[in-house]
Design an enzyme around this catalytic site. Structure first.
Site, PDB file in Angstrom:
ATOM      1  N   SER A 302      27.722 -26.291  50.097  1.00 37.62           N
ATOM      2  CA  SER A 302      27.636 -25.784  51.470  1.00 37.62           C
ATOM      3  C   SER A 302      27.664 -24.264  51.542  1.00 37.62           C
ATOM      4  O   SER A 302      28.332 -23.605  50.747  1.00 37.62           O
ATOM      5  CB  SER A 302      28.813 -26.320  52.302  1.00 37.62           C
ATOM      6  OG  SER A 302      28.773 -27.728  52.401  1.00 37.62           O
ATOM      7  N   HIS A 375      33.240 -30.333  57.972  1.00 45.54           N
ATOM      8  CA  HIS A 375      33.632 -31.166  56.827  1.00 45.54           C
ATOM      9  C   HIS A 375      35.131 -31.439  56.800  1.00 45.54           C
ATOM     10  O   HIS A 375      35.557 -32.566  56.499  1.00 45.54           O
ATOM     11  CB  HIS A 375      33.163 -30.519  55.522  1.00 45.54           C
ATOM     12  CG  HIS A 375      31.678 -30.576  55.341  1.00 45.54           C
ATOM     13  ND1 HIS A 375      30.994 -31.766  55.225  1.00 45.54           N
ATOM     14  CD2 HIS A 375      30.741 -29.583  55.293  1.00 45.54           C
ATOM     15  CE1 HIS A 375      29.693 -31.518  55.089  1.00 45.54           C
ATOM     16  NE2 HIS A 375      29.526 -30.202  55.126  1.00 45.54           N
TER      17      HIS A 375
END
Length: 439
Positions: A302, A375
């Site tokens: 990410s 997340h």
């Protein structure tokens, strides 16, 4: 106008390919009359559909000033009637504790239901109506920044879209190189994390060692709402350029034990605030586990999209992390060509990124980083920081080349999620936590 002709015209206007004009005083009065007809629900279903189609066509043909005025008329002139609400509330208060309480409650609820809802709902019945409302809200969000009078309309439209786009109505599809070309073009258009540079690039992302899944709404079958790109590997990937290398050999997916989620893109601005990304990940993980029983590790690679923005707000953090270069110099990435600087900046930049993930907060107390909020809010753990993991201009500009792996450890997801939701505790590996504390 024939139905197919209306569909084509609305689609063309919604996409902005038609000429747009001003909202003249005469047209505004005509518009008000049409809105009153919609609000009052005159006629049957066919009449309502025709009225909504005329309104949609009018709106789609207006310039920005006209659209803003259109929305403001709905926001200010079609809310609940204050006198009716006051009367219904007084009747409810008088009826509390009596057999008539529930009827009075129902009457109060009806009084508070604004005509705006009736107007918006009628667009649902026309061809491309759901897409029209999604795009209308995208306009509304733009105008809202300068015009707080539109806030009530935005809240009501967001509420309706949340109901219409409930995850129970959405369909998960895997997209492949053999999917319709028009749909593949939209993937190129909508990719928001790592730009798809060519058809060859896209084909690489759809090869046998990759998977791409998207959520669709039955009323918008040609428009992906959100999609996730996955790489099947045998390790925790730490460099996105290597992951996206078109010339790298295709990995034998039968040997994969790790699924790397390396890009998640929301495609519809008008659905901001309507959350279904977490359900997408869960559905995709279930699908992958079924097709690849050997998979034991699910993680992301990410970006840290707001790291540079945080440093700009808090310039002292560079020196505190032991970094002597300026924000501007770090953002260019030219330093990465100097091997001496590369070695010197490795530990300080990892320290900076770790402190950012551990400590940077919004005023609400939520993590400053939007990807981190997503997340961590789904129960993942900050697993590993990756130095010079994204050497693209965008990667240097937003995070000095740093990326992070979030790990979804199934035995820990519920515990992580509960700790994060209850007191904001961030799940981190011991290594990243140590980097955040390093002097």
């Amino acid at each position: 106008m024939a139905k197919d002709g209306l569909v084509d015209k609305l689609r063309s206007l919604i996409r902005g390919s038609g000429e747009r004009g001003a909202l003249t005083p005469r047209l505004e009065e005509k518009l008000r009359a049409q809105l009153r007809e919609c609000a009052e629900g005159q006629g049957g279903e066919v009449s309502a559909r025709a009225r909504a189609a005329r309104l949609a066509e009018t709106y789609a043909g207006l310039d920005d000033a006209g659209r803003r005025r259109f929305l403001k008329i709905i926001a200010l002139e079609f809310g609940p009637d204050p006198e009716q609400v006051a009367g219904a509330h007084a009747a409810y208060q008088a009826a509390v504790g009596t057999p008539g309480q529930w009827n009075a409650e129902s009457a109060l609820r009806r009084a508070m239901r604004s005509s705006r809802i009736r107007i918006l709902t009628q667009f649902n019945a026309i061809p491309q109506g759901v897409k029209f409302l999604v795009d209308l809200r995208a306009d509304l969000l733009r105008f809202l920044e300068q015009d707080p009078d539109l806030a009530a309309l935005d809240r009501e439209l967001e509420s309706r879209l949340s109901a219409w786009f409930d995850v129970g109505f959405l369909e998960l599809h895997r997209l492949t190189w053999h999917s319709p070309a028009a749909l593949l073009e939209k993937l190129i258009e909508y990719e928001a994390v790592h730009e798809i540079r060519s058809w060859t690039d896209l084909k690489n992302r759809l090869d046998s060692d990759r998977r791409l899944y998207a959520f669709f709404h039955p009323r918008m079958p040609d428009e992906p709402l959100i999609f996730v790109e996955v790489a099947l590997t045998d390790h925790l990937a730490g460099n996105v350029q290597e992951l996206l290398d078109e010339h790298a050999p295709v990995f034998d997916h039968r040997k994969a034990d790790t699924a790397i989620f390396y890009s998640i893109s929301n495609t519809q601005v008008g659905l901001r605030g309507v959350s279904f990304g977490n359900f997408l990940l869960k559905r995709v993980i279930d699908d992958l586990k079924r097709d690849f029983p050997r998979l034991s590790q699910f993680a992301t690679l990410s970006p840290l999209p707001a790291l540079a923005a945080w440093v700009r707000r808090n310039p002292a953090v560079l020196a505190e992390a032991g970094i002597e270069l300026s924000l501007e110099a770090l953002s260019t990435g030219t330093w990465a060509a100097d091997k001496t600087l590369q070695r010197a900046l490795r530990d300080p930049l990892q320290r900076l990124a770790a402190r950012y993930l551990a400590n940077a907060k919004q005023a609400s107390g939520a993590p400053f980083d939007p990807v981190s909020r997503f997340h961590l809010g789904n129960g993942a753990r900050v697993e590993r920081l990756n130095y010079l993991a994204d050497s693209s201009p965008k990667g240097f500009r937003q995070s000095f080349g740093m990326m992070v792996n979030y790990l979804y450890e199934f035995d820990d997801i519920e515990r992580n999620l509960e700790a994060f939701a209850s007191d904001g505790r961030i799940a981190m590996s011991a290594g990243v936590r140590r980097q955040a504390r390093d002097k």
